[in-house]
Design a protein around this motif. Structure first.
Motif, short mmCIF file in Angstrom:
data_model
loop_
_atom_site.label_atom_id
_atom_site.label_comp_id
_atom_site.label_asym_id
_atom_site.label_seq_id
_atom_site.Cartn_x
_atom_site.Cartn_y
_atom_site.Cartn_z
N THR A 57 20.70 -60.60 -26.13
CA THR A 57 21.42 -60.98 -27.35
C THR A 57 21.69 -62.47 -27.33
N SER A 76 28.48 -57.19 -27.68
CA SER A 76 27.46 -57.57 -28.66
C SER A 76 26.95 -56.34 -29.39
N GLN A 94 24.34 -57.14 -31.59
CA GLN A 94 23.11 -57.79 -32.06
C GLN A 94 22.14 -57.84 -30.88
N LEU A 95 21.43 -56.74 -30.65
CA LEU A 95 20.59 -56.60 -29.47
C LEU A 95 19.12 -56.59 -29.83
#
Length: 187
Positions: free
Chosen positions: A101, A126, A128-129
């Motif tokens: 990320t 996170s 948003q991977l």
């Protein structure tokens, strides 16, 4: 009242790869002395990764001190000389999950067990991977499986005792806060 204890003497008991153990003689605030067994650790990181389906990613592994399998968020120790826990978190995320990320958010820092250890843990988040192009190998003595769990499944695992460590339980509570705030997708 001043609660500070003054170290009178330190006796090294064990020097290892991930921790050192010292026996300390301390002077208590009331003038008496006591012994303290202190574990020194380089610190660690942990990551709360949420996938595109709103599930948190956990790793299932054997934990020798408890003689059982656990489900935990990806985590790892900070090696001697490493200065940036953010970079260590990205390394561990890659190594344990094959993910990366560029949106790693710091959540908090805490001592894992301050009654006898100075391990300081940095927690990140996170949602948003992305898959890495070059996955790092696991450590030679590390064996784990990756699981993606809904919030309900993770809480069931906690109730069953499979999720039982402080960092992962803290991550579940933070996940719940994010859900209540509407900051993450609900299952």
């Amino acid at each position: 009242m001043n609660f500070e204890e003054k170290v009178i003497k330190t006796q090294p008991i064990y020097r290892g790869a991930i921790l050192n153990l010292d026996l300390e003689d301390v002077l208590l605030p009331n003038g008496k002395t006591a012994k303290r067994e202190i574990i020194h650790h380089h610190g660690a990181v942990a990551v709360m990764p949420i996938d595109q389906d709103g599930k948190m990613i956990f790793v299932r592994q054997w934990r020798a001190p408890m003689q059982k399998e656990t489900l935990e968020i990806p985590a790892g120790k900070i090696d001697l000389g490493e200065k940036d826990p953010h970079k260590v978190a990205l390394r561990e995320l890659n190594e344990e999950t094959g993910l990366y990320t560029d949106q790693l958010q710091h959540v908090t820092d805490f001592y894992s067990t301050p009654g006898f250890a100075d391990e300081f843990l940095h927690l990140y988040y996170s949602d948003q991977l992305q898959k890495v192009t070059h996955k790092r190998s696991l450590d030679p003595d590390e064996f784990l499986n990756v699981s993606h769990l809904t919030f309900a499944e993770a809480n069931d695992a906690k109730q069953a005792g499979l999720i039982c460590d402080a960092k992962t339980i803290m991550a579940l509570y933070y996940w719940e806060i994010l859900r209540l705030k509407g900051a993450v997708r609900l299952d």
